[in-house]
Structure formats: C-alpha cells, structure tokens
Design a protein around this motif. Structure first.
Motif, PDB file in Angstrom:
ATOM      1  N   THR A 175     -48.491  29.918  33.049  1.00  0.00           N
ATOM      2  CA  THR A 175     -47.766  29.091  34.329  1.00  0.00           C
ATOM      3  C   THR A 175     -46.320  28.825  33.391  1.00  0.00           C
ATOM      4  OG1 THR A 175     -48.388  26.846  34.484  1.00  0.00           O
ATOM      5  CG2 THR A 175     -49.111  28.184  36.002  1.00  0.00           C
ATOM      6  N   ALA A 176     -46.615  28.582  32.470  1.00  0.00           N
ATOM      7  CA  ALA A 176     -45.017  28.172  31.678  1.00  0.00           C
ATOM      8  C   ALA A 176     -44.027  29.203  30.964  1.00  0.00           C
ATOM      9  CB  ALA A 176     -45.079  27.948  29.703  1.00  0.00           C
ATOM     10  N   HIS A 177     -44.678  30.493  30.826  1.00  0.00           N
ATOM     11  CA  HIS A 177     -44.590  31.812  30.214  1.00  0.00           C
ATOM     12  C   HIS A 177     -43.937  32.654  31.957  1.00  0.00           C
ATOM     13  CE1 HIS A 177     -43.880  35.714  28.697  1.00  0.00           C
ATOM     14  NE2 HIS A 177     -44.759  36.097  29.909  1.00  0.00           N
ATOM     15  N   GLY A 178     -44.757  32.345  33.117  1.00  0.00           N
ATOM     16  CA  GLY A 178     -44.568  32.602  34.036  1.00  0.00           C
ATOM     17  C   GLY A 178     -42.499  31.899  34.570  1.00  0.00           C
ATOM     18  N   ALA A 179     -42.851  30.718  34.585  1.00  0.00           N
ATOM     19  CA  ALA A 179     -41.435  29.425  34.689  1.00  0.00           C
ATOM     20  C   ALA A 179     -40.310  30.244  33.840  1.00  0.00           C
ATOM     21  CB  ALA A 179     -41.787  28.227  34.917  1.00  0.00           C
ATOM     22  N   GLY A 180     -40.337  30.741  32.242  1.00  0.00           N
ATOM     23  CA  GLY A 180     -39.508  31.101  31.680  1.00  0.00           C
ATOM     24  C   GLY A 180     -39.036  29.988  30.818  1.00  0.00           C
ATOM     25  N   VAL A 181     -40.126  28.932  30.368  1.00  0.00           N
ATOM     26  CA  VAL A 181     -40.281  27.699  29.897  1.00  0.00           C
ATOM     27  C   VAL A 181     -41.009  27.679  28.400  1.00  0.00           C
ATOM     28  CG1 VAL A 181     -41.201  25.261  29.954  1.00  0.00           C
ATOM     29  CG2 VAL A 181     -40.255  26.773  32.020  1.00  0.00           C
ATOM     30  N   ALA A 182     -40.255  26.861  27.692  1.00  0.00           N
ATOM     31  CA  ALA A 182     -40.992  27.370  25.875  1.00  0.00           C
ATOM     32  C   ALA A 182     -42.360  26.556  26.206  1.00  0.00           C
ATOM     33  CB  ALA A 182     -40.293  26.466  24.827  1.00  0.00           C
ATOM     34  N   TRP A 183     -43.325  27.232  25.148  1.00  0.00           N
ATOM     35  CA  TRP A 183     -44.536  26.439  25.538  1.00  0.00           C
ATOM     36  C   TRP A 183     -44.839  26.492  23.344  1.00  0.00           C
ATOM     37  CZ3 TRP A 183     -48.927  25.435  27.489  1.00  0.00           C
ATOM     38  CH2 TRP A 183     -50.351  24.991  27.164  1.00  0.00           C
ATOM     39  N   VAL A 184     -45.200  25.408  23.497  1.00  0.00           N
ATOM     40  CA  VAL A 184     -45.917  24.658  22.414  1.00  0.00           C
ATOM     41  C   VAL A 184     -47.377  24.472  22.173  1.00  0.00           C
ATOM     42  CG1 VAL A 184     -45.968  23.106  20.590  1.00  0.00           C
ATOM     43  CG2 VAL A 184     -43.776  23.790  21.770  1.00  0.00           C
ATOM     44  N   ASP A 185     -48.154  25.114  20.929  1.00  0.00           N
ATOM     45  CA  ASP A 185     -49.831  24.975  21.304  1.00  0.00           C
ATOM     46  C   ASP A 185     -49.645  23.626  19.892  1.00  0.00           C
ATOM     47  OD1 ASP A 185     -52.058  25.416  20.432  1.00  0.00           O
ATOM     48  OD2 ASP A 185     -51.811  27.150  20.925  1.00  0.00           O
ATOM     49  N   VAL A 186     -50.425  22.820  20.018  1.00  0.00           N
ATOM     50  CA  VAL A 186     -50.792  21.712  19.340  1.00  0.00           C
ATOM     51  C   VAL A 186     -52.552  21.904  19.127  1.00  0.00           C
ATOM     52  CG1 VAL A 186     -48.701  21.001  19.645  1.00  0.00           C
ATOM     53  CG2 VAL A 186     -51.213  19.979  20.856  1.00  0.00           C
ATOM     54  N   THR A 187     -52.893  22.502  20.098  1.00  0.00           N
ATOM     55  CA  THR A 187     -54.462  22.915  19.894  1.00  0.00           C
ATOM     56  C   THR A 187     -54.756  23.440  18.894  1.00  0.00           C
ATOM     57  OG1 THR A 187     -54.339  23.449  23.021  1.00  0.00           O
ATOM     58  CG2 THR A 187     -56.700  23.108  20.899  1.00  0.00           C
ATOM     59  N   LEU A 188     -54.097  24.761  18.344  1.00  0.00           N
ATOM     60  CA  LEU A 188     -54.738  24.953  16.674  1.00  0.00           C
ATOM     61  C   LEU A 188     -54.605  23.753  16.187  1.00  0.00           C
ATOM     62  CD1 LEU A 188     -53.689  28.169  17.010  1.00  0.00           C
ATOM     63  CD2 LEU A 188     -55.913  27.588  17.502  1.00  0.00           C
ATOM     64  N   THR A 189     -53.868  23.105  15.644  1.00  0.00           N
ATOM     65  CA  THR A 189     -53.919  22.123  14.722  1.00  0.00           C
ATOM     66  C   THR A 189     -54.134  20.512  15.343  1.00  0.00           C
ATOM     67  OG1 THR A 189     -50.969  22.462  13.935  1.00  0.00           O
ATOM     68  CG2 THR A 189     -52.045  20.592  13.994  1.00  0.00           C
ATOM     69  N   SER A 190     -55.251  20.693  16.395  1.00  0.00           N
ATOM     70  CA  SER A 190     -55.533  19.259  16.491  1.00  0.00           C
ATOM     71  C   SER A 190     -57.098  19.693  16.070  1.00  0.00           C
ATOM     72  CB  SER A 190     -55.760  18.898  18.172  1.00  0.00           C
ATOM     73  OG  SER A 190     -57.082  20.380  18.913  1.00  0.00           O
ATOM     74  N   ARG A 191     -57.522  20.862  15.847  1.00  0.00           N
ATOM     75  CA  ARG A 191     -59.170  21.552  15.507  1.00  0.00           C
ATOM     76  C   ARG A 191     -59.134  20.958  13.894  1.00  0.00           C
ATOM     77  NH1 ARG A 191     -59.262  26.279  19.911  1.00  0.00           N
ATOM     78  NH2 ARG A 191     -60.551  25.244  21.554  1.00  0.00           N
ATOM     79  N   THR A 192     -57.856  20.519  13.269  1.00  0.00           N
ATOM     80  CA  THR A 192     -58.201  20.648  12.210  1.00  0.00           C
ATOM     81  C   THR A 192     -57.914  18.939  11.818  1.00  0.00           C
ATOM     82  OG1 THR A 192     -55.809  20.384  11.696  1.00  0.00           O
ATOM     83  CG2 THR A 192     -57.084  21.864  11.550  1.00  0.00           C
TER      84      THR A 192
END
Length: 243
Positions: A175-192
């Motif tokens: 949905t962020a990509h479709g709206a032209g909004v920047a996306w930040v992934d913290v999930t991978l970091t959270s798994r550490t």
C-alpha cells in the motif's frame, strides 16, 4: 500488544514566536512501538530520529505523537479523529499493524484500513506522498514474551508468528508503494534484537529503538527536505561544506 489502556500520547510542539523561523513539524502515528511502551520518552524512535536530524543541521521540533499501546488500524483512525491536530505537517510517519496481527485480524481488512490511514497521512502532509514515511512493525515472536503460553495455556509458534508478521508487513509495504510513500523495514533488524526488550519482555528497549532510528532517519530526512519549506534548507551535499 495489550488491550488499549489509558489515553493516547500526543506530544505537541510549541508555538514559534512571531517572525521566528518555524521548526519543522513531524507527526508520528502508530501504536505502542511509536509511543515507546516501556521506555523513557527520549528513548522512543520518533524522538531519537528528531535528535539525529538536528545533529544533521535540520531545525526539527519535538514530534507530535498520536499513538497508544494496543491500537489496531481502526483504533488509530478513531484516535486521529479525536486528536486536536493542526496540519499540514512537514512530514508524517505511520507504523501500525502488530495488534491487527496479534488479535488474529483479517489481512484484507488491515490492507484496506492501512491504505486509508496512508491517505490520511498524505493529507496531513499537505497532500505530498514524498513527505510521508511508512514503517514496518517488528517480529515479536523473537522476544521472551513469545515463549510464554497464551492465556488459554496453549503455546505460541514463533515460526507462525513470523509468517503472519511478514504477511501483514507485505500488505503495508504494497500500500505504501502504491501510494508513492517511502517504506522503511525494521523487521529484519528486530529479528536480531530478541534480548533487547523493556521490562515487559515484549516491547523494544531504548537500545533497540536506537537501531530503528538509524534506519528511519534517512527516510524522514528526505521527507522533510521534500516539504514546502525545502527551499530554506541546505541540501545533503551543501551541509558538508565546500571550498
């Protein structure tokens, strides 16, 4: 990730003196991860990011936060409706969804409500998607809390939690990509960061949020530099100085 309790946090910026340069205003929308459940106010990621950007030469006010522990997408929407907001903001962030997943919410309902919240965030940012940053939510299945049994005595499956977290985050990313909004992934970091938790053994510690802030700061800086006040701001290159 508990039932909503208390009142949402709403940390407002102070009014500037007439004629003074206006600090850049950031609105952070979310849940316990935005309000910083279990940590001091200066340890939550919106506050840390603002401090980082000040170090980089941007005059950023303390973020205005509309968030509460336990909120789902529909509860955040209600919280926004009840808040006394003063748009437009120079940048808006959105991090929401863990409680939809935790409560077994419908993925398609989440996708639709997240898209609606993004539309609202864009409106709060003067109608400019480039001034909005959407952030993923962490994988709480790696925390000590996830090893505790459910209230009914059944165990939790970290692998299943991870699959659901990924599915909800992918819906939000799309949905962020479709709206032209920047996306930040913290999930991978959270798994550490399974051991970097607050006293409740679930929510991130200040050190964990510091790592999130490092990931979010570049996107929020770009959003602020895309704001209506960008003409008065130095570019990334110019702030390094030239000979």
């Amino acid at each position: 990730m508990t039932e909503p309790t208390g009142t949402p946090s709403r940390d407002a910026t102070s009014t500037c003196e007439v004629g003074a340069a206006r600090p850049l205003r950031v609105l952070a929308l979310g849940d316990s991860y935005t309000v910083g459940e279990g940590v001091a106010s200066d340890e939550r990621w919106p506050t840390r990011v603002a401090a980082t950007l000040r170090e980089r030469g941007l005059e950023v006010a303390e973020p205005e936060i509309v968030a509460a522990t336990g909120w789902t997408t529909d509860e955040l929407a209600a919280g926004i409706e009840a808040a006394d907001l003063d748009p437009p903001y120079d940048a808006v962030t959105l991090l929401i969804g863990v409680n939809n997943q935790y409560r077994g919410g419908d993925l398609e309902v989440y996708r639709r409500e997240h898209a609606d919240l993004l539309d609202q965030a864009i409106a709060f940012a003067g109608g400019e998607p480039a001034r909005v940053v959407a952030v993923s939510f962490p994988d709480w299945g790696v925390t000590p809390f996830a090893t505790q049994p459910r209230p009914d005595g059944a165990g939790r499956d970290p692998a299943q939690i991870a699959l659901e977290v990924d599915a909800f985050n992918e819906a939000a990313r799309a949905t962020a990509h479709g709206a032209g909004v920047a996306w930040v992934d913290v999930t991978l970091t959270s798994r550490t960061q399974g051991d970097l938790v607050a006293d409740d053994r679930l929510h991130p510690s200040g050190d964990a949020y510091a790592a999130w802030a490092d990931l979010i700061a570049p996107a929020l800086e770009d959003a602020l530099r895309a704001s209506a006040s960008r003409a008065a701001l130095p570019t990334r290159d110019s702030r390094r100085g030239t000979l």
